[in-house]
Design an enzyme around this catalytic site. Structure first.
Site, PDB file in Angstrom:
ATOM      1  N   GLY A  32       2.885  -3.652  -3.399  1.00  0.00           N
ATOM      2  CA  GLY A  32       2.854  -3.963  -1.887  1.00  0.00           C
ATOM      3  C   GLY A  32       1.696  -4.887  -1.832  1.00  0.00           C
ATOM      4  N   CYS A  38       8.362 -11.070  -4.225  1.00  0.00           N
ATOM      5  CA  CYS A  38       6.851 -11.098  -4.493  1.00  0.00           C
ATOM      6  C   CYS A  38       6.460 -12.380  -5.343  1.00  0.00           C
ATOM      7  CB  CYS A  38       6.101  -9.986  -5.114  1.00  0.00           C
ATOM      8  SG  CYS A  38       6.997  -9.421  -6.479  1.00  0.00           S
ATOM      9  N   GLU A  46       0.007  -3.917  -8.108  1.00  0.00           N
ATOM     10  CA  GLU A  46       1.095  -5.046  -8.003  1.00  0.00           C
ATOM     11  C   GLU A  46       1.232  -5.504  -6.504  1.00  0.00           C
ATOM     12  OE1 GLU A  46       2.664  -6.089 -10.681  1.00  0.00           O
ATOM     13  OE2 GLU A  46       2.174  -4.758 -12.127  1.00  0.00           O
ATOM     14  N   VAL A  53      -3.061  -2.619   1.868  1.00  0.00           N
ATOM     15  CA  VAL A  53      -2.914  -1.428   1.565  1.00  0.00           C
ATOM     16  C   VAL A  53      -3.394  -0.969   0.238  1.00  0.00           C
ATOM     17  CG1 VAL A  53      -1.308   0.428   1.178  1.00  0.00           C
ATOM     18  CG2 VAL A  53      -0.921  -1.224   2.937  1.00  0.00           C
ATOM     19  N   GLY A  54      -3.442  -2.295  -0.582  1.00  0.00           N
ATOM     20  CA  GLY A  54      -4.049  -2.017  -1.966  1.00  0.00           C
ATOM     21  C   GLY A  54      -5.255  -1.508  -2.007  1.00  0.00           C
TER      22      GLY A  54
HETATM   23  P1  NAD Z   1       4.714  -1.733   2.273  1.00  0.00           P
HETATM   24  O1  NAD Z   1       4.455  -1.825   3.795  1.00  0.00           O
HETATM   25  O2  NAD Z   1       6.196  -1.579   1.695  1.00  0.00           O
HETATM   26  O3  NAD Z   1       3.750  -0.705   1.665  1.00  0.00           O
HETATM   27  C1  NAD Z   1       4.053  -0.129   0.341  1.00  0.00           C
HETATM   28  C2  NAD Z   1       3.507   1.251   0.374  1.00  0.00           C
HETATM   29  O4  NAD Z   1       2.133   1.437   1.184  1.00  0.00           O
HETATM   30  C3  NAD Z   1       4.383   2.120   0.832  1.00  0.00           C
HETATM   31  O5  NAD Z   1       4.685   3.216   0.322  1.00  0.00           O
HETATM   32  C4  NAD Z   1       3.638   2.677   2.322  1.00  0.00           C
HETATM   33  O6  NAD Z   1       4.172   3.896   2.920  1.00  0.00           O
HETATM   34  C5  NAD Z   1       2.189   2.351   2.028  1.00  0.00           C
HETATM   35  N1  NAD Z   1       1.336   2.330   3.156  1.00  0.00           N
HETATM   36  C6  NAD Z   1       1.594   1.463   4.016  1.00  0.00           C
HETATM   37  N2  NAD Z   1       0.466   1.608   4.973  1.00  0.00           N
HETATM   38  C7  NAD Z   1      -0.391   2.518   4.685  1.00  0.00           C
HETATM   39  C8  NAD Z   1      -1.712   2.805   4.947  1.00  0.00           C
HETATM   40  N3  NAD Z   1      -2.485   2.621   6.005  1.00  0.00           N
HETATM   41  N4  NAD Z   1      -2.159   3.984   4.094  1.00  0.00           N
HETATM   42  C9  NAD Z   1      -1.304   4.153   2.708  1.00  0.00           C
HETATM   43  N5  NAD Z   1      -0.477   3.914   2.391  1.00  0.00           N
HETATM   44  C10 NAD Z   1      -0.021   3.037   3.223  1.00  0.00           C
HETATM   45  O7  NAD Z   1       4.129  -3.019   1.614  1.00  0.00           O
HETATM   46  P2  NAD Z   1       3.994  -4.534   2.235  1.00  0.00           P
HETATM   47  O8  NAD Z   1       2.512  -5.120   2.224  1.00  0.00           O
HETATM   48  O9  NAD Z   1       4.974  -4.849   3.479  1.00  0.00           O
HETATM   49  O10 NAD Z   1       4.730  -5.495   1.008  1.00  0.00           O
HETATM   50  C11 NAD Z   1       4.901  -6.595   0.807  1.00  0.00           C
HETATM   51  C12 NAD Z   1       3.776  -7.245  -0.089  1.00  0.00           C
HETATM   52  O11 NAD Z   1       3.942  -6.574  -1.419  1.00  0.00           O
HETATM   53  C13 NAD Z   1       3.790  -8.643  -0.286  1.00  0.00           C
HETATM   54  O12 NAD Z   1       2.492  -9.212  -0.292  1.00  0.00           O
HETATM   55  C14 NAD Z   1       4.293  -8.904  -1.622  1.00  0.00           C
HETATM   56  O13 NAD Z   1       3.949  -9.950  -2.195  1.00  0.00           O
HETATM   57  C15 NAD Z   1       4.193  -7.569  -2.086  1.00  0.00           C
HETATM   58  N6  NAD Z   1       4.828  -7.324  -3.506  1.00  0.00           N
HETATM   59  C16 NAD Z   1       4.378  -7.254  -4.685  1.00  0.00           C
HETATM   60  C17 NAD Z   1       5.179  -6.812  -5.588  1.00  0.00           C
HETATM   61  C18 NAD Z   1       4.595  -7.021  -7.010  1.00  0.00           C
HETATM   62  O14 NAD Z   1       5.580  -6.744  -7.985  1.00  0.00           O
HETATM   63  N7  NAD Z   1       3.475  -7.397  -7.300  1.00  0.00           N
HETATM   64  C19 NAD Z   1       6.466  -6.616  -5.540  1.00  0.00           C
HETATM   65  C20 NAD Z   1       7.005  -6.691  -4.115  1.00  0.00           C
HETATM   66  C21 NAD Z   1       6.036  -6.689  -3.250  1.00  0.00           C
END
Ligand code: NAD
Length: 458
Positions: free
Chosen positions: A190, A246, A212, A194-195
């Site tokens: 993600g 991503c 990731e 959040v990371g």
């Molecule tokens: P998202 O909102 O889908 O979040 C991912 C997870 O984090 C979910 O399970 C969610 O419940 C959890 N989450 C959200 N907020 C949280 C919090 N405050 N506390 C704890 N957990 C929480 O992710 P996103 O940010 O919308 O995804 C998009 C990003 O992901 C882009 O930056 C994209 O590049 C990246 N991405 C990376 C890859 C990769 O393989 N490297 C793949 C897909 C997406």
């Protein structure tokens, strides 16, 4: 499953792990086979769910989600015995007679937090690696793609061993409750915000993480390119899944000598893929929710639109859009776009392109289009990115033998094929010493004579 039930669930998984349920090759292989059955037998329902969440066609769901997973399962099953095998390595002469072995040990109970853009693939692919490595797994799909998450939560317990593999449907409260637990590894896909939350929570338990993440992946177009092929490959990579990939090219840096011709070729490519009205094309997806739709249309404000730009808020549709004459400090250049908008910036030469990339955080992917080998090598060696393609976009993701992951701001750790297995494995070093020989030289007191011998030997 409510957030308050999560600690119990983790405890139950730990008990199963401690009882050794996941260790055997037979268990791992069976779980992987069952996951494959689940994907095959429910292809239509999974396709419907992803269509609902992201407007993906059934063919795209098969191609970029289910088929990728089945392929990963087949590859892992094929190699699993050899990956699990203890690895004998050389033993230094002064430690003989002994043997040195690396044992591949599962980590324990691991957490997989999935992303919404490829909601099935990005939730299950890390789980494949974790299961192959012999771990108990707790999965949480992203609530942002609710239809896919719901279906996965319904299917998974029907196919897989519920004492060792569990799934939680939920959003931030559930993710927060999960992150309070002690895991042996957390695999998160993600965004970086959040990371950071994940890494901070993991630090409390000294739990290792794989992150990731994303970032602004550049595509660099040299003057010496096959223009039509370059334009087609950039357009395909950018507009696949409506730009919600991503590793999609985020922006293009194009040599000024060919910029006008490249833009023309790009427009032709878009038209040949999606027709005069991409909204009617089965091959062009939709933005996942209103929040992201608003964010993306906001990025278009004040920009010079060369192609596309049409939007439909009800359908969450944004046309494949190309922006030109984009200022490097504009909003669209300061956050990851993650949508079907491609800013094109012209550069004087490749040095300028390299400087531009290096002045920003390390991206997840970097794409070079050039027929010149020296240019290709120079760009690859003078920039840093999670992965890269030369004269292609996206497909460094596919080969099992290539690790997939980010670097710096785009993440840490990697998976796919053996790299995923190793991510969820502890490499335990074992020295097994014979008791047949036990020279006094190895023990104190280290007299002058002993010291002389030891120095000679080492
Ligand atoms: P998202 O909102 O889908 O979040 C991912 C997870 O984090 C979910 O399970 C969610 O419940 C959890 N989450 C959200 N907020 C949280 C919090 N405050 N506390 C704890 N957990 C929480 O992710 P996103 O940010 O919308 O995804 C998009 C990003 O992901 C882009 O930056 C994209 O590049 C990246 N991405 C990376 C890859 C990769 O393989 N490297 C793949 C897909 C997406």
């Amino acid at each position: 499953m409510a957030a308050q039930d999560i600690p119990q669930m983790v405890e139950a998984l730990r008990a199963s792990f401690d009882a050794g349920q996941t260790r055997s090759h037979t268990w791992r292989d069976r779980q992987l086979r069952r996951m494959r059955d689940m994907l095959r037998e429910n292809e239509a329902a999974l396709g419907d769910a992803m269509k609902e969440d992201l407007g993906k066609s059934h063919f795209d769901c098969w191609l970029s989600e289910l088929n990728v997973l089945c392929d990963e399962i087949d590859f892992s099953r094929k190699h699993l015995r050899s990956w699990m095998r203890p690895e004998r390595v050389a033993t230094p002469i002064h430690l003989q007679p002994a043997s040195c072995t690396i044992l591949r040990e599962p980590l324990g109970v691991v957490l997989v937090l999935g992303a919404w853009n490829y909601p099935i693939q990005l939730t299950l692919a890390p789980a494949i690696a974790a299961i192959a490595a012999g771990n108990c797994v707790l999965l949480k799909p992203s609530e942002v793609s609710p239809a896919s998450a719901r279906l996965l939560c319904e299917l998974l317990p029907r196919y897989m061993d519920p004492s060792c593999i569990r799934i939680v449907d939920g959003g931030i409260p559930e993710a927060t409750a999960l992150l309070e637990q002690r895991f042996d590894h957390i695999f998160y896909t993600g965004g970086g915000v959040v990371g950071r939350i994940v890494m901070e929570a993991a630090a409390k338990h000294l739990c290792p993480v794989t992150l990731e993440l994303g970032g602004k992946s550049p595509v660099i177009i040299d003057s010496d390119v096959h223009l039509k092929v370059a334009a087609r490959r950039v357009a395909r990579g950018k507009f696949w899944n409506a730009g919600q990939t991503c590793i999609a090219p985020d922006y293009a840096l194009v040599h000024e000598r060919i910029e006008a011709r490249f833009l023309k070729a790009l427009q032709q490519a878009i038209r040949s893929f999606y027709g005069a009205s991409p909204e009617a094309s089965d091959d062009f997806g939709r933005i996942v929710n209103d929040r992201h739709f608003q964010r993306l249309t906001g990025l278009l404000e004040g920009q010079e639109v060369l192609a596309g730009g049409e939007t439909n808020s009800e359908a969450r549709y944004i046309a494949p859009t190309v922006l030109k004459n984009v200022a490097p400090d504009s909003a669209v250049m300061n956050e990851e776009i993650f949508g079907p908008i491609l800013p094109v910036l012209s550069v004087r030469d490749m040095d300028e392109a390299i400087g531009f990339v290096n002045a920003r955080p390390k991206p997840l992917a970097l794409y070079v289009f050039s027929r010149n080998k020296e240019t290709q090598e120079s760009i690859l060696s003078r920039t840093s990115s999670g992965g890269a393609c030369v004269n292609e976009t996206l497909f460094h993701f596919a080969p099992h033998e290539l690790p997939f992951g980010g670097v710096g701001g785009s993440g840490m750790g990697a998976y796919h094929g053996r790299f995923g297995f190793e991510t969820f494995t502890h490499r335990k070093s074992v020295l097994n010493k014979s008791t047949a020989v036990d020279p006094p030289m190895a023990y104190p007191p280290f007299t002058a004579a002993k010291q002389k011998w030891v120095r000679r030997l080492l």
